[in-house]
Structure formats: structure tokens, C-alpha cells
Design an enzyme around this catalytic site. Structure first.
Site, PDB file in Angstrom:
ATOM      1  N   ASN A   1      65.641  54.081  63.532  1.00  0.00           N
ATOM      2  CA  ASN A   1      64.360  53.666  62.967  1.00  0.00           C
ATOM      3  C   ASN A   1      63.932  54.764  62.008  1.00  0.00           C
ATOM      4  O   ASN A   1      63.453  55.820  62.417  1.00  0.00           O
ATOM      5  CB  ASN A   1      63.354  53.501  64.120  1.00  0.00           C
TER       6      ASN A   1
ATOM      7  N   ARG B   1      66.012  49.346  62.209  1.00  0.00           N
ATOM      8  CA  ARG B   1      64.714  48.700  62.085  1.00  0.00           C
ATOM      9  C   ARG B   1      64.366  48.616  60.602  1.00  0.00           C
ATOM     10  O   ARG B   1      64.442  49.615  59.874  1.00  0.00           O
ATOM     11  CB  ARG B   1      63.651  49.529  62.795  1.00  0.00           C
TER      12      ARG B   1
ATOM     13  N   HIS C   1      54.968  44.345  63.561  1.00  0.00           N
ATOM     14  CA  HIS C   1      55.117  44.593  65.011  1.00  0.00           C
ATOM     15  C   HIS C   1      55.837  43.454  65.717  1.00  0.00           C
ATOM     16  O   HIS C   1      55.711  43.299  66.935  1.00  0.00           O
ATOM     17  CB  HIS C   1      53.753  44.770  65.725  1.00  0.00           C
TER      18      HIS C   1
ATOM     19  N   HIS D   1      49.221  44.715  70.574  1.00  0.00           N
ATOM     20  CA  HIS D   1      49.983  45.953  70.404  1.00  0.00           C
ATOM     21  C   HIS D   1      49.024  46.977  69.804  1.00  0.00           C
ATOM     22  O   HIS D   1      48.598  46.851  68.654  1.00  0.00           O
ATOM     23  CB  HIS D   1      51.189  45.730  69.475  1.00  0.00           C
ATOM     24  N   LEU D   2      48.665  47.993  70.605  1.00  0.00           N
ATOM     25  CA  LEU D   2      47.646  48.957  70.174  1.00  0.00           C
ATOM     26  C   LEU D   2      48.240  50.360  70.125  1.00  0.00           C
ATOM     27  O   LEU D   2      48.364  51.035  71.150  1.00  0.00           O
ATOM     28  CB  LEU D   2      46.461  48.935  71.153  1.00  0.00           C
TER      29      LEU D   2
ATOM     30  N   ASN E   1      49.045  53.591  66.812  1.00  0.00           N
ATOM     31  CA  ASN E   1      48.365  54.068  65.607  1.00  0.00           C
ATOM     32  C   ASN E   1      48.122  52.902  64.666  1.00  0.00           C
ATOM     33  O   ASN E   1      47.090  52.809  64.022  1.00  0.00           O
ATOM     34  CB  ASN E   1      49.193  55.151  64.927  1.00  0.00           C
TER      35      ASN E   1
ATOM     36  N   ARG F   1      43.434  53.237  59.806  1.00  0.00           N
ATOM     37  CA  ARG F   1      43.274  52.077  58.915  1.00  0.00           C
ATOM     38  C   ARG F   1      42.032  51.298  59.311  1.00  0.00           C
ATOM     39  O   ARG F   1      41.765  51.097  60.495  1.00  0.00           O
ATOM     40  CB  ARG F   1      44.487  51.151  59.006  1.00  0.00           C
TER      41      ARG F   1
ATOM     42  N   MET G   1      43.155  58.250  70.416  1.00  0.00           N
ATOM     43  CA  MET G   1      42.277  57.650  71.412  1.00  0.00           C
ATOM     44  C   MET G   1      41.987  58.593  72.575  1.00  0.00           C
ATOM     45  O   MET G   1      40.894  58.596  73.130  1.00  0.00           O
ATOM     46  CB  MET G   1      42.894  56.329  71.905  1.00  0.00           C
TER      47      MET G   1
ATOM     48  N   ILE H   1      47.965  52.916  73.167  1.00  0.00           N
ATOM     49  CA  ILE H   1      46.614  52.714  73.704  1.00  0.00           C
ATOM     50  C   ILE H   1      46.623  51.597  74.747  1.00  0.00           C
ATOM     51  O   ILE H   1      46.068  51.745  75.846  1.00  0.00           O
ATOM     52  CB  ILE H   1      45.628  52.384  72.555  1.00  0.00           C
TER      53      ILE H   1
ATOM     54  N   ASN I   1      48.056  52.787  78.015  1.00  0.00           N
ATOM     55  CA  ASN I   1      47.521  53.999  78.660  1.00  0.00           C
ATOM     56  C   ASN I   1      46.016  54.087  78.774  1.00  0.00           C
ATOM     57  O   ASN I   1      45.516  55.057  79.337  1.00  0.00           O
ATOM     58  CB  ASN I   1      48.000  55.237  77.878  1.00  0.00           C
TER      59      ASN I   1
ATOM     60  N   GLU J   1      60.680  48.748  71.673  1.00  0.00           N
ATOM     61  CA  GLU J   1      61.230  48.161  70.442  1.00  0.00           C
ATOM     62  C   GLU J   1      62.710  48.495  70.290  1.00  0.00           C
ATOM     63  O   GLU J   1      63.496  47.670  69.815  1.00  0.00           O
ATOM     64  CB  GLU J   1      60.424  48.655  69.234  1.00  0.00           C
TER      65      GLU J   1
HETATM   66  P1  ADP Z   1      52.645  54.521  67.059  1.00  0.00           P
HETATM   67  O1  ADP Z   1      51.962  53.326  66.481  1.00  0.00           O
HETATM   68  O2  ADP Z   1      52.628  55.706  66.156  1.00  0.00           O
HETATM   69  O3  ADP Z   1      53.996  54.231  67.702  1.00  0.00           O
HETATM   70  P2  ADP Z   1      51.763  54.844  69.808  1.00  0.00           P
HETATM   71  O4  ADP Z   1      52.127  53.476  70.258  1.00  0.00           O
HETATM   72  O5  ADP Z   1      52.503  56.008  70.354  1.00  0.00           O
HETATM   73  O6  ADP Z   1      51.667  54.977  68.238  1.00  0.00           O
HETATM   74  O7  ADP Z   1      50.202  55.028  70.177  1.00  0.00           O
HETATM   75  C1  ADP Z   1      49.475  56.166  69.811  1.00  0.00           C
HETATM   76  C2  ADP Z   1      48.068  56.007  70.367  1.00  0.00           C
HETATM   77  O8  ADP Z   1      48.134  55.918  71.802  1.00  0.00           O
HETATM   78  C3  ADP Z   1      47.177  57.215  70.061  1.00  0.00           C
HETATM   79  O9  ADP Z   1      45.895  56.765  69.640  1.00  0.00           O
HETATM   80  C4  ADP Z   1      47.056  57.888  71.406  1.00  0.00           C
HETATM   81  O10 ADP Z   1      45.833  58.561  71.541  1.00  0.00           O
HETATM   82  C5  ADP Z   1      47.100  56.706  72.332  1.00  0.00           C
HETATM   83  N1  ADP Z   1      47.356  57.144  73.715  1.00  0.00           N
HETATM   84  C6  ADP Z   1      48.467  57.694  74.214  1.00  0.00           C
HETATM   85  N2  ADP Z   1      48.257  58.080  75.509  1.00  0.00           N
HETATM   86  C7  ADP Z   1      46.979  57.742  75.820  1.00  0.00           C
HETATM   87  C8  ADP Z   1      46.144  57.863  76.983  1.00  0.00           C
HETATM   88  N3  ADP Z   1      46.607  58.412  78.099  1.00  0.00           N
HETATM   89  N4  ADP Z   1      44.885  57.384  76.908  1.00  0.00           N
HETATM   90  C9  ADP Z   1      44.409  56.842  75.768  1.00  0.00           C
HETATM   91  N5  ADP Z   1      45.126  56.706  74.648  1.00  0.00           N
HETATM   92  C10 ADP Z   1      46.394  57.136  74.656  1.00  0.00           C
END
Ligand code: ADP
Length: 394
Positions: free
Chosen positions: A10, A87, A176, A204-205, A207, A237, A280, A328, A331, A381
Site C-alpha cells: 500500500n 492497493r 474505503h 469507517h472512522l 483519519n 477534512r 481523537m 476511532i 477504539n 484492509e
Molecule cells: P488512518 O485513516 O490514517 O488509517 P486510523 O484508522 O489509524 O487512521 O485512525 C486514526 C484515528 O484513530 C485517530 O484519530 C486516533 O486518535 C484514533 N484512535 C486510535 N486509538 C484511539 C483510542 N484509543 N481512542 C480514541 N481514538 C483513537
């Protein structure tokens, strides 16, 4: 037949994520990240089993990074490498599924670059470098947009003059797709439902963030559009804004298109609203400490997410469950809780304990018994790209 080994690549503008899988084994044999490529701090870091290691790439670019990766891959394998899955962010209307890369496919990916100027050229760098290093192997392209090619015109057309679609390809594509597809398969599996007879809303949450309505295994609507800026509020964004914002800022502040673009893509979202961070975790902590900007950013994020999910129900014949995924989604019990609170009208109700438990890769249902399913499903992914690559190999 012997179990096949697949390398997933990727490739971003300054990074390469990779994962090596064997179809007979769960998890990855080797996975890691080369980052800051082309800069003095370029580094290749990987994990194999419990072993973590890294090497300084001394400013190497994509091809040199892949050349360093090759011996690691060969050392980690018992047998030969069978294929590489790449990817690719934008497949336009041409690609509705993964396919083997040949000269014509390369040309089509290149031709789609104007629709994804930040992503497709970077993906192509990785493909070119990997094909130069492994010319004898099949290379497979897996597109982020392909899953959404099943959207009906009512979901993918913008209400703008027709020639902008037929001549300029201006339409909603969605992104996504690999993640939404992976989690809906898993949702059906853990719920004991057939994918072809189940209906999901997926959030899907990360960045970047998007929602998707999946009816009987097919994407029927999604929140991102021509570009990944449309839809939800994200890390940096803005998501949806009034399209007249551009002309308003140009007229009142004299801002150029480039400046407005940059502001909407890099200075907005969680970062812009909070004035603090796009992360987050940082925002949740600051909210606990009484930071008003962080509290507002999280509130807007969750309200807009709930609104998008509610709107997506229009694309489904019935709802079998909502899926949270991405950094997000996987987690943050807080984000899941605040979002679901806005969805009372769908009769959703969370089980607080289950919601708190599903973090750091723990999968599971988090809804109260007797209410519609709400599931936390860690996305994968890379695994989906392995599955798609194997499917193309046949
Ligand atoms: P990308 O889109 O770059 O692949 P990810 O899927 O890794 O991103 O998500 C990144 C987001 O997940 C960031 O906003 C990060 O703060 C959030 N995140 C990761 N761990 C936690 C947690 N324990 N609590 C809240 N948010 C989290």
C-alpha cells in the site's frame, strides 16, 4: 496445491505499508511500514512474530525501500512468493473489481490520476518499483472505489449539468471500499447471516472517515464522493460544506482555490473545530479536562456521523446492524455512545459494558439485547487485499 504466499503493498506519496500473508495461515508472516521516503529520516520498520526491527534507509525512495524489503520477504518465507497485491485508491468507472496489472491496466490507472492526484501517482510509484523488482510475478490491483461501483445512479449522480458526468466523469465514486467490504463480510459471519441476505450500515472512522450502506453484500450508497473530502467530518477534512463557501471566501477574503483546498483538506475537521488536534485520543482527553473546542469537535463529529447513518438507511430494504470500524470506530466507546444516542429513532441502544470492552482489536456486538445490532469490527484492509489477490489468481 501448495498454500500461496502473497505480499500486499500500500504505497503512499512518502510511505509504503506492507504485509506478507500465506493463505494457509491466520495473521501476517511479516508486516511493517517504510516511511519518510525520499527524506533524510527514511526508515523501514517491520514485525515478524514477536520480533520488531528497523533499518535506516538513508534517504531512500520507493524503489530502494522495496529493494530492502525483498530480502526480508524472502527470508520470512518457507516457499516462493506467488503474487503481489497493490492497493490503488481510484479505479474510476473502469474497475469494478480487482484485476491483474498489465500495460493497459497501468494506462487506465494513470488516466484516472486527475480524479485522485494525491493518491494514484503514489500507488503507481509502488507498482512500477515492485514490477521492476519482481517482473516475473503476477501483480494485482485492488481498488478502493471498486466496491462502490454497484451504487445506483440516484446515489452516484450529482445534480449538475449532464455533460459534466458524461464528458468529465464528475460523479460520486466513494472510497474505503476495501474496508467496508471486509467488515460487512465479517459482520454477516459473526451474526450467523448470509452476506447475500443481510443489510448493514458501516462507519469507517479513521483519519479519513466514511459511511456505507450495504444491501445484500453490495454497496448501495456511501458518504464520500468525487473525492474523499465529501461527507463526514474527518481528522483534518471538513466533510460537507456549502459549495458556495468557495466563492464566498474568494470574494470576501480573496483566497485562491489552492488556499481554500488546503484549508478544507488539511486545516479543518477535528483539528479545525477544536483548534487543538486531529487525533481523537487527544481530543477525548482534552474534553475530560474541560476544553470547549475539543468537546464541540467531538459533538459535531458524532452528530454528523449519526445524520449520515440515518440518511444511509434510505438505501436499505431493512437494517440488520451498524458496524463501527477504523481507528476511532474500533477504539472510542465515547464516539460510539454519542453517535448512537442520536439514533433513538432506529431503536438503537448500547450495552455500556460491551461498548467499553470492545477496544484495541476486540470484536463484538455492543448493543443491548432486543435492539438492532451494533457491532465493533476491526478492519483488515490488507487481509481483504490478500483475499482479492487470491481470487484473481484463481
Ligand atoms: P488512518 O485513516 O490514517 O488509517 P486510523 O484508522 O489509524 O487512521 O485512525 C486514526 C484515528 O484513530 C485517530 O484519530 C486516533 O486518535 C484514533 N484512535 C486510535 N486509538 C484511539 C483510542 N484509543 N481512542 C480514541 N481514538 C483513537
Amino acid at each position: 496445491m501448495t498454500a500461496r504466499n502473497i505480499l500486499v503493498i500500500n504505497c503512499g506519496s512518502s510511505s509504503i505499508k506492507f504485509a506478507l500473508a500465506c493463505e494457509a495461515r491466520e495473521g501476517f508472516i511479516l508486516h511493517g511500514l517504510a516511511e519518510r521516503l525520499g527524506e533524510p529520516g527514511a526508515v523501514l520498520a517491520w514485525q515478524q512474530g514477536d520480533l520488531r526491527d528497523s533499518i535506516d534507509l538513508q534517504g531512500a525512495g520507493h524503489e530502494a525501500a522495496l529493494a530492502h524489503l525483498l530480502p526480508l520477504v524472502e527470508k520470512a518465507l518457507d516457499g516462493p512468493l506467488h503474487a503481489i497485491g497493490h492497493r490503488v485508491v481510484h479505479g474510476g468507472e473502469r474497475f469494478t473489481q480487482a484485476c491483474r496489472i498489465d500495460a493497459e491496466v497501468l494506462r487506465a490507472i494513470r488516466d484516472t490520476a486527475p480524479l485522485a492526484p494525491l493518491h494514484n501517482p503514489a500507488n503507481l510509484l509502488g507498482i512500477d518499483a515492485a514490477m521492476a523488482l519482481y517482473p516475473q510475478l503476477p501483480h494485482i490491483a485492488v481498488f478502493d472505489t471498486a466496491f462502490h461501483q454497484s451504487l445506483p445512479p440516484r446515489a452516484y449522480r450529482y445534480a449538475v449539468p449532464e455533460p459534466l458526468y458524461s464528458e468529465q466523469h464528475v460523479r460520486r465514486y466513494g472510497f474505503h471500499g476495501t474496508s467496508h467490504r471486509y467488515v460487512c463480510h465479517r459482520a454477516a459471519e459473526i451474526s450467523g447471516l448470509a452476506l447475500g441476505d443481510s443489510n448493514w450500515l458501516s462507519a469507517h472512522l479513521g483519519n479519513g472517515s466514511s459511511t456505507c450502506a450495504i444491501a445484500n453484500g453490495q454497496s448501495r450508497d456511501t458518504s464520500m464522493g468525487l473525492t474523499p473530502l465529501e461527507g463526514l467530518m474527518m481528522g483534518t477534512r471538513s466533510g460537507d460544506v456549502d459549495p458556495n463557501l468557495h466563492s464566498h471566501l474568494a470574494r470576501t477574503l480573496g483566497w485562491s482555490l489552492e488556499r481554500i483546498d488546503h484549508m478544507l483538506n488539511h486545516d479543518s475537521g477535528l483539528l479545525g473545530l477544536s483548534g487543538l488536534s486531529n487525533d481523537m485520543r487527544t481530543l477525548e482527553h482534552a474534553r475530560d479536562q474541560g476544553h470547549a473546542g475539543a468537546a464541540l469537535a467531538i459533538e459535531v463529529f458524532c452528530y454528523r456521523l449519526a445524520k449520515s447513518l440515518a440518511a444511509m438507511t434510505c438505501a436499505l430494504p431493512r437494517l440488520d446492524g451498524i458496524i463501527f470500524t477504523g481507528g476511532i470506530g474500533e477504539n472510542s466507546p465515547l464516539v460510539r455512545n454519542l453517535t448512537v444516542r442520536h439514533l433513538h429513532v432506529l431503536n438503537l441502544e448500547l450495552d455500556g459494558e460491551a461498548n467499553a470492552r470492545c477496544v484495541r482489536g476486540v470484536e463484538g456486538p455492543i448493543h443491548l439485547a432486543g435492539h438492532p445490532r451494533v457491532l465493533v469490527i476491526p478492519t483488515n484492509e490488507e487481509r481483504q487485499i490478500v483475499l482479492d489477490t487470491l481470487a484473481v489468481l484463481g
